[in-house]
Design a protein around this motif. Structure first.
Motif, PDB file in Angstrom:
ATOM      1  N   GLN A  99       0.407  -0.910  -0.331  1.00 30.50           N
ATOM      2  CA  GLN A  99      -0.076  -0.006  -0.345  1.00 30.50           C
ATOM      3  C   GLN A  99       0.946   1.441   0.386  1.00 30.50           C
ATOM      4  N   GLY A 100       0.946   1.957  -0.918  1.00 33.14           N
ATOM      5  CA  GLY A 100       1.253   2.934  -1.313  1.00 33.14           C
ATOM      6  C   GLY A 100       0.943   4.310  -0.547  1.00 33.14           C
ATOM      7  N   GLY A 101       1.526   5.456  -1.012  1.00 27.12           N
ATOM      8  CA  GLY A 101       0.998   6.966  -0.450  1.00 27.12           C
ATOM      9  C   GLY A 101       1.952   7.517   0.751  1.00 27.12           C
ATOM     10  N   HIS A 102       1.461   8.698   1.223  1.00 23.01           N
ATOM     11  CA  HIS A 102       1.903   9.541   2.559  1.00 23.01           C
ATOM     12  C   HIS A 102       1.683   8.798   3.639  1.00 23.01           C
TER      13      HIS A 102
ATOM     14  N   GLU B 260      -7.915   2.187   7.446  1.00 24.62           N
ATOM     15  CA  GLU B 260      -8.026   0.539   6.934  1.00 24.62           C
ATOM     16  C   GLU B 260      -7.159   0.078   5.941  1.00 24.62           C
ATOM     17  N   ASP B 261      -6.685   0.847   5.408  1.00 22.73           N
ATOM     18  CA  ASP B 261      -4.850   0.180   4.905  1.00 22.73           C
ATOM     19  C   ASP B 261      -4.174   0.316   5.910  1.00 22.73           C
ATOM     20  N   PHE B 262      -4.011   0.717   7.308  1.00 22.93           N
ATOM     21  CA  PHE B 262      -2.739   0.056   7.846  1.00 22.93           C
ATOM     22  C   PHE B 262      -3.903  -1.091   8.995  1.00 22.93           C
ATOM     23  N   ALA B 263      -4.486  -1.477   8.631  1.00 26.05           N
ATOM     24  CA  ALA B 263      -5.378  -2.563   9.182  1.00 26.05           C
ATOM     25  C   ALA B 263      -4.811  -3.451   8.236  1.00 26.05           C
ATOM     26  N   TRP B 264      -5.054  -3.137   6.648  1.00 26.71           N
ATOM     27  CA  TRP B 264      -4.550  -4.172   5.386  1.00 26.71           C
ATOM     28  C   TRP B 264      -3.039  -4.828   5.839  1.00 26.71           C
TER      29      TRP B 264
ATOM     30  N   MET C 191       5.339   5.234   0.643  1.00 28.85           N
ATOM     31  CA  MET C 191       5.079   4.148   1.572  1.00 28.85           C
ATOM     32  C   MET C 191       5.158   4.130   2.905  1.00 28.85           C
ATOM     33  N   ALA C 192       4.432   4.452   3.064  1.00 30.30           N
ATOM     34  CA  ALA C 192       3.754   4.700   4.481  1.00 30.30           C
ATOM     35  C   ALA C 192       3.727   2.981   5.777  1.00 30.30           C
ATOM     36  N   GLY C 193       2.715   3.026   4.704  1.00 29.98           N
ATOM     37  CA  GLY C 193       2.355   2.026   5.656  1.00 29.98           C
ATOM     38  C   GLY C 193       2.910   0.872   5.376  1.00 29.98           C
ATOM     39  N   TYR C 194       3.287   0.694   4.382  1.00 28.39           N
ATOM     40  CA  TYR C 194       4.520  -0.782   3.614  1.00 28.39           C
ATOM     41  C   TYR C 194       5.341  -0.234   4.997  1.00 28.39           C
TER      42      TYR C 194
END
Length: 276
Positions: A93-96, A103-107, A151-154
């Motif tokens: 999951q990309g992005g700042h 939901e992004d972080f949960a995934w 690449m915050a969440g990743y």
């Protein structure tokens, strides 16, 4: 762990990419396989590619503790032992940082971190009790060593997966267990991780942002010239034989780590190495 023939390997995220390559390589080494993934079609293809040895498959969402416990119970029940565990399933999951949603972080944390933790919890105690040599390979990422923009969440999930791998290795060494750990930190490898949205659960789906698409474009370009997954699988087998903890797939990252430590000790923000 010098001898793999006749042993048993469990590989999560086995439907494609590095997981598929490891499965095929382990089969060539004479190992029996338990292969897990959420993609039934890809999993069946990997099983067919692994040849005529004993290969079992199981649909498994590694973010679900009970599903991984079921995978472990079936693995030990069918084979009697597990000698190599590859906690390999991963999503991107990309992005700042400020645009990422819960939901992004949960995934990403669910698959990339909890997938490792669930694997350790379900398998390692039994691997210790069987009192044989064994090896745990956790697919981290070079993003678990260098925190890059977009690449915050990743990066968060992979830094945590690296810490889990190091903690596991230290615990096993302290207790005198016969198990060893490899933290696999690949750079650019020609896999489909840049298209992870295809396996994202519906209840964690959110609208994509501009920076998320920008990140995917960057990753697309980097992966296009990446290593073949089969090359990484060969490195993994060597790391198991050599009982190597940190496995970097690209030589430039060693210098990057030294430069990062120097920058941090000086109180500065580290420069990123060239992503290979």
């Amino acid at each position: 762990m010098r001898e793999l023939s006749g042993k048993v390997a469990v590989v999560t995220g086995a439907a494609s990419g590095i997981g598929r390559a490891m499965a095929v390589r382990f089969a060539a080494e004479g190992m029996s396989l338990m292969l897990a993934d959420v993609d039934p079609g890809g999993l069946a293809e990997t099983a067919a590619m692994a040849g005529e040895g004993r290969v079992l498959t199981q649909i498994t969402d590694v973010s679900d503790a009970s599903a991984v416990q079921h995978l472990a119970a079936r693995s030990f029940g069918e084979f009697g032992a597990v000698h190599v565990l590859c906690n390999n399933a991963g999503v991107f999951q990309g992005g700042h940082m400020w645009t990422r949603t819960p939901e992004d972080f949960a995934w990403t944390l669910g698959v990339n971190l909890w997938g490792v933790l669930h694997g350790v919890n379900a398998f390692v105690r039994r691997m210790i009790e069987q009192d044989t040599e064994g090896h745990i390979v956790n697919t981290v990422s070079v993003a678990g060593l260098f925190a890059a923009p977009y690449m915050a969440g990743y990066s968060v999930s992979k830094h945590a997966a690296f810490a889990a791998s190091l903690s596991l290795a230290q615990d096993l060494a302290l207790t005198g267990a016969k198990l060893r750990v490899t933290a696999l930190c690949p750079g650019a490898v020609r896999t489909g991780i840049n298209r992870s949205e295809r396996v994202r659960p519906a209840d964690l789906m959110v609208g994509r942002t501009r920076d998320d698409y920008d990140a995917q474009g960057i990753i697309d370009a980097v992966l296009e010239n990446g290593l073949a997954p089969e090359d990484v699988a060969g490195m993994v087998v060597r790391a198991i034989h050599e009982e190597r903890f940190l496995l970097l797939t690209h030589p430039g990252y060693a210098k990057g780590l030294r430069d990062q430590v120097d920058a941090l000790l000086a109180g500065g923000l580290p420069q990123l190495p060239d992503y290979e």
